[in-house]
Design an enzyme around this catalytic site. Structure first.
Site, mmCIF file in Angstrom:
data_model
loop_
_atom_site.group_PDB
_atom_site.id
_atom_site.type_symbol
_atom_site.label_atom_id
_atom_site.label_comp_id
_atom_site.label_asym_id
_atom_site.label_seq_id
_atom_site.Cartn_x
_atom_site.Cartn_y
_atom_site.Cartn_z
ATOM 1 C CB SER A 195 74.789 128.602 42.158
ATOM 2 O OG SER A 195 74.789 128.372 43.890
ATOM 3 C CG ASP A 445 79.911 122.896 43.034
ATOM 4 O OD1 ASP A 445 80.059 123.284 44.086
ATOM 5 O OD2 ASP A 445 78.871 123.020 42.109
ATOM 6 C CG HIS A 470 79.596 126.691 42.383
ATOM 7 N ND1 HIS A 470 78.812 125.722 42.716
ATOM 8 C CD2 HIS A 470 79.076 127.970 42.809
ATOM 9 C CE1 HIS A 470 77.369 126.223 43.026
ATOM 10 N NE2 HIS A 470 77.554 127.633 43.246
#
Length: 512
Positions: A195, A445, A470
């Protein structure tokens, strides 16, 4: 963003995530931010222990602190601060063997949270004889300038050193000094991140190519800036995840926003909404509840893993499927909002232990992401009329800027990230100047739409999985891992092994 986290997601939003600001709109609901790497929005009668990620019992590390400069880019006499980092040398073969150092680029949250949720690094450390280092991002967790969170977050002046470039400089200074102290200057460093942490890993590889030999940037939306990708991409992908499970579920959620507005405008409507959704206190405005629901849907899309997980919340495998099952199969006569409550309870209360819900809970200490989103991490978000299940809105930069000034007395710099790290014409830039970066993404995601999804060169590769969510590849291996995930990790191991072998061979040759 985000391990993204909570951005946010969070970020980091991203991650935080991993987790990022969404647009302010002229619509009834103004979604002020996109997901950070969120935690729990609930209140329990008795304190409950935090859920333990899979394989946490195997994670042994020392907690250490490093004295960092507050501003790496000036010579002003400013107070230093203590940066926390976690280190594990159990499997490290040492300098004589040029054994690698795996460094996780800390996200927008407590570093222990990210460390125990990055099982892939722990799983492969024995194979590579690697040291593991997890530095905490400044202004998060315990790595607070000015001695306390209250002082660090006091105003725009004290927060002005919370930037991505300062965080990268922290990582670079820390790892350089650590290697020197261990007589390990020649040992190769491989960067990891998910991320927002994945963005930092990719950017660090580009900004400090002499510090590391490669980076695994998982679910890293480095293209989610300006107009590089359409502003509606994130919300469209969230919506697609729900529609693929159930069109009726998608339609119910899409209709629910109007129902929310209608109910909230009634006499005692806010009180009734608080009762319907079992909130711990009455609502002051409908928008707060809308944000809470929107957050749940976005986080569910991020963690739509094929097996049970506890990264953000205790959740079943394929949690969106379970949410839609609750919405579609609520008791006969249930209202739309009652159906919605049944659905989001899968996210906020899958264990059934929650008595009531708080709408402003921040258990992982990610509030700094709001500052980052209002300064340099400006990621335009909108919601399309047909493809999105969210209320339609366009990104309104003027309103966004106004809100940031109101909250922080700061003016956003929406072009600074692309000026500093690039993003436009990314293929040309990375082909000419980059090497040894893996961009891994799962198409479930919603952050995948802002990442690199195609190979750029022989050494900058994109690993894309249709069923991935994710930064699932960074999570610990489990017996439930599907074949495609096992294959993805094997590919990542092979690429990292190639980087290390090439480096060690070059070092051996040069020392002869």
């Amino acid at each position: 963003m985000a391990q993204s986290s909570r951005i946010i997601l969070s970020i980091i939003v991203i991650i935080i995530s991993i987790s990022f600001p969404s647009a302010l709109a002229s619509q009834p609901f103004k979604f002020r931010r996109t997901p950070r790497l969120s935690g729990r929005f609930s209140k329990q009668t008795k304190p409950q222990p935090q859920p333990q990620p899979q394989h946490q019992q195997q994670h042994q590390y020392e907690t250490k602190y490093y004295e960092q400069r507050l501003d790496h880019f000036s010579f002003a006499d400013l107070p230093n601060f203590q940066q926390r980092y976690l280190i594990n040398t159990e499997h490290w073969l040492g300098p004589f063997h040029l054994a690698p150092i795996f460094l996780y680029c800390g996200n927008e949250g407590d570093i222990e949270w990210f460390a125990v949720n990055s099982g892939f690094m722990w799983d492969i450390a024995p194979k590579f004889g690697a040291m593991l280092v997890f530095p905490e991002h400044r202004y998060y967790g315990e790595s607070l300038p000015y001695g306390s969170r209250e002082e660090a977050y006091r105003n725009a002046t004290t927060l002005s050193y919370l930037t991505a470039e300062q965080a990268l400089a922290d990582f670079a200074v820390l790892i350089t000094d650590l290697k020197r102290n261990l007589s390990a200057e020649a040992c190769p460093v491989v960067l990891f991140g998910g991320s927002y942490g994945g963005m930092l890993a990719a950017w660090m590889r580009l900004k400090y190519p002499h510090i590391s030999i490669g980076a695994l940037a998982s679910s890293a939306p480095i293209l989610q800036f300006e107009d590089i990708v359409p502003a509606e991409t994130f919300n469209d992908l969230v919506s697609n995840d729900f529609k693929r499970e159930s069109t009726s579920c998608f339609n119910t959620i899409k209709k629910s926003w109007g129902e929310l507005i209608s109910e909230g405008q009634k006499e005692n409507g806010l009180h009734e909404l608080a009762k319907t959704f079992r909130l711990c206190r009455d609502l002051s405005k409908t928008e707060d509840l809308a944000d809470w629901l929107e957050s749940a849907y976005s986080y569910l899309a991020m963690v739509d893993y094929p097996y049970p997980s506890e990264f953000m919340m205790p959740l079943p495998g394929y949690p969106i499927r379970e949410v839609c099952n609750k919405i579609d199969n609520s008791p006969e006569g249930s209202s739309i909002l009652e159906r919605i409550f049944e659905g989001v309870s899968v996210y906020y209360n899958y264990t059934g232990k929650v008595d009531c819900f708080e709408l402003d809970d921040d258990p992982h200490g990610l509030d700094g992401w709001n500052w980052q989103a209002c300064t340099e991490m400006v990621m335009p978000m909108s919601s399309s009329q047909d493809a999105s299940m969210f209320p339609t809105y366009d990104f309104n930069y003027s309103s966004f800027q106004e809100e940031c000034w109101k909250k922080f007395k700061v003016v956003p710099r929406p072009r600074w990230i692309t000026t500093q790290f690039g993003g436009h014409d990314i293929k040309t830039a990375l082909t000419l100047f980059g090497s040894n970066i893996i961009f891994s993404n799962g198409l479930l995601d919603p952050w995948s739409g802002g990442s690199v999804l195609h190979n750029i060169s022989d050494t900058i590769v994109a690993l894309v999985t249709e069923e991935g969510a994710h930064h699932i590849d960074l999570r610990p291996s489990t017996p439930e891992d599907p074949a495609w995930l096992i294959e993805q990790r094997e590919t990542e191991i092979k690429l990292i092994e190639g980087w290390i072998n090439y480096y060690q061979e070059k070092k051996a040759t040069s020392s002869m």
